[in-house]
Design a protein around this motif. Structure first.
Motif, PDB file in Angstrom:
ATOM      1  N   ASP A 168      52.330 -36.727  32.936  1.00 29.25           N
ATOM      2  CA  ASP A 168      52.840 -35.419  33.337  1.00 29.25           C
ATOM      3  C   ASP A 168      52.014 -34.812  34.467  1.00 29.25           C
ATOM      4  O   ASP A 168      52.181 -33.633  34.791  1.00 29.25           O
ATOM      5  N   GLY A 169      51.121 -35.620  35.060  1.00 27.16           N
ATOM      6  CA  GLY A 169      50.312 -35.136  36.161  1.00 27.16           C
ATOM      7  C   GLY A 169      49.024 -34.502  35.697  1.00 27.16           C
ATOM      8  O   GLY A 169      48.651 -34.571  34.522  1.00 27.16           O
ATOM      9  N   ALA A 170      48.302 -33.884  36.634  1.00 26.47           N
ATOM     10  CA  ALA A 170      47.055 -33.177  36.338  1.00 26.47           C
ATOM     11  C   ALA A 170      47.390 -31.720  36.069  1.00 26.47           C
ATOM     12  O   ALA A 170      47.844 -31.006  36.966  1.00 26.47           O
ATOM     13  N   ASP A 171      47.213 -31.317  34.823  1.00 31.18           N
ATOM     14  CA  ASP A 171      47.609 -29.965  34.414  1.00 31.18           C
ATOM     15  C   ASP A 171      49.038 -29.656  34.841  1.00 31.18           C
ATOM     16  O   ASP A 171      49.366 -28.556  35.297  1.00 31.18           O
ATOM     17  N   GLY A 172      49.889 -30.658  34.712  1.00 26.86           N
ATOM     18  CA  GLY A 172      51.309 -30.497  34.989  1.00 26.86           C
ATOM     19  C   GLY A 172      51.723 -30.706  36.432  1.00 26.86           C
ATOM     20  O   GLY A 172      52.913 -30.626  36.746  1.00 26.86           O
ATOM     21  N   VAL A 173      50.773 -31.003  37.319  1.00 28.83           N
ATOM     22  CA  VAL A 173      51.092 -31.210  38.739  1.00 28.83           C
ATOM     23  C   VAL A 173      51.076 -32.698  39.053  1.00 28.83           C
ATOM     24  O   VAL A 173      50.059 -33.370  38.884  1.00 28.83           O
ATOM     25  N   ARG A 174      52.219 -33.219  39.517  1.00 30.80           N
ATOM     26  CA  ARG A 174      52.304 -34.616  39.954  1.00 30.80           C
ATOM     27  C   ARG A 174      52.454 -34.660  41.466  1.00 30.80           C
ATOM     28  O   ARG A 174      53.336 -33.999  42.036  1.00 30.80           O
ATOM     29  N   LEU A 175      51.609 -35.466  42.110  1.00 31.57           N
ATOM     30  CA  LEU A 175      51.739 -35.659  43.559  1.00 31.57           C
ATOM     31  C   LEU A 175      52.859 -36.621  43.898  1.00 31.57           C
ATOM     32  O   LEU A 175      53.493 -36.494  44.947  1.00 31.57           O
TER      33      LEU A 175
END
Length: 381
Positions: free
Chosen positions: A272-279
């Motif tokens: 799910d990315g880093a703390d919800g952030v996906r690059l």
């Protein structure tokens, strides 16, 4: 029940302290994300062997070749945005690159170190590599050492400038700005990852130490001495510890960053990315981390499993990344590494300023990564 972050860091600290005690001036940072959340951020040792300044959480390290993983991620961001495509010729964006038989070299071939131009331009020294325009002109004059795509050989320095210049031309913005806009800003990593460190970051940069003089004794005819000439190797050149080099943002080896930032970037590529952030979207990560070839490296003399700009773990020769074949990342001199393990939901980064030493552990990354997996109850993959 898993331990909290403080307990996990306390569990890792004795190993870090043991490793850094082996040599004066040895400093380390290690960080791990699990399922998108920071699980471990620990440090040990000395950031500057001259002043005795200790390593702290915000100490910045020169990433060496782990910088290539950041460059690759930028290229994948631009591909995802439709700014470039992997099978496009580099010359489609950078026409001058086509000179001397390079017109057909593709972005994919550069990402997989199969472009045939691993050699540093003749006569390059520290002044040259700190001058982006001079390096670009030098690379334009190179000829492939083999038919592009037919062999692979580690493009130790040229990897960064070729992809960095291509990125600049494709996106119409400076390379350092692209890294800031496409990677750092979305992940909230201001002040923790630079290609081109500003003056106010200089006091936080760890000073390189160690001894890699074995490079000098290698036979002159070996290709690695054309790829990584002694004239620009770390430790032999005090300039690596000077602001000019830190500001230059040498793309293949010159990222200035914290371990937490590098781990966060890899965490943003999986789950799910880093703390919800996906690059990158799941589909783009899957494409970027897909095996491209597994063959002998003409420069390094061993076989490597290569994805698009990332190395893949080798089940036959497990190292710090473990043995699962879908683990991807990039290592650097001195037990530096950053990687993502999608199956485990794990992202790890280990940074150091001690590139090699006679007493210390040259495989510190293997020991640290194994201990992180143990602490996070992930087994020994």
């Amino acid at each position: 029940m898993t331990m909290d972050q403080k307990s996990l860091e306390a569990g890792l600290q004795p190993l870090l302290d043991e490793i850094t005690a082996a040599s004066p001036g040895y400093g380390l940072q290690a960080a791990a994300y699990l399922n998108g959340k920071l699980a471990i951020s620990a440090c040990s040792g000395t950031a500057d062997g001259v002043s005795g300044r200790p390593v702290q959480a915000d100490t910045l390290f020169i990433g060496q070749s782990a910088s290539k993983g950041v460059v690759a991620t930028l290229i994948h961001r631009l591909a995802q945005a439709g700014k470039l495509a992997y099978d496009d010729p580099v010359a489609a964006y950078w026409p001058e690159f086509a000179a001397n038989g390079k017109e057909g070299i593709t972005i994919r071939q550069v990402l997989t170190h199969s472009a045939g131009i691993p050699q540093t331009p003749p006569g390059a020294d520290m002044e040259t590599i700190c001058d982006w325009a001079a390096m670009i002109r030098g690379i334009e004059g190179l000829s492939p050492l083999w038919e592009p795509g037919t062999k692979s050989g580690y493009h130790g320095l040229t990897f960064g400038w070729i992809l960095g210049e291509t990125a600049q031309r494709a996106a119409g913005r400076p390379f350092a700005s692209l890294v800031e806009e496409e990677i750092c800003r979305p992940l909230g990593m201001g002040g923790r990852l630079y290609f081109g460190a500003p003056p106010d970051a200089e006091p936080r940069i760890a000073r390189i130490s160690g001894d890699v003089r074995g490079m000098i004794s290698l036979p002159e005819e070996l290709l690695i001495k054309q790829v990584l000439p002694v004239s620009v190797m770390p430790v032999h050149n005090p300039e690596w510890n000077e602001p000019r080099f830190h500001r230059a943002g040498v793309p293949a080896v010159g990222a200035v960053m914290t371990a937490e930032a590098l781990a966060r970037m890899y965490a943003s590529l999986i789950g799910d990315g880093a703390d919800g952030v996906r690059l990158l979207s799941p589909g783009h990560t899957e494409e970027a981390a897909q095996l491209q070839h597994h063959r002998h490296d003409e420069v390094m003399g061993a076989s490597h499993r290569m994805a698009l700009g990332y190395a893949l773990a080798d089940p036959e020769l497990p190292g710090a990344m473990g043995s699962r074949p879908d683990v991807f990342g990039h290592a650097g001199m001195g037990s530096i590494i950053g990687f993502a393990d999608p199956s485990a939901g794990l992202a790890v980064a280990i940074l150091t300023n001690c590139l090699a030493n006679e007493q210390g552990d040259r495989r510190a990354d293997v020991r640290i990564a194994a201990k992180i997996r143990e602490l996070l109850q992930l087994g020994r993959e």
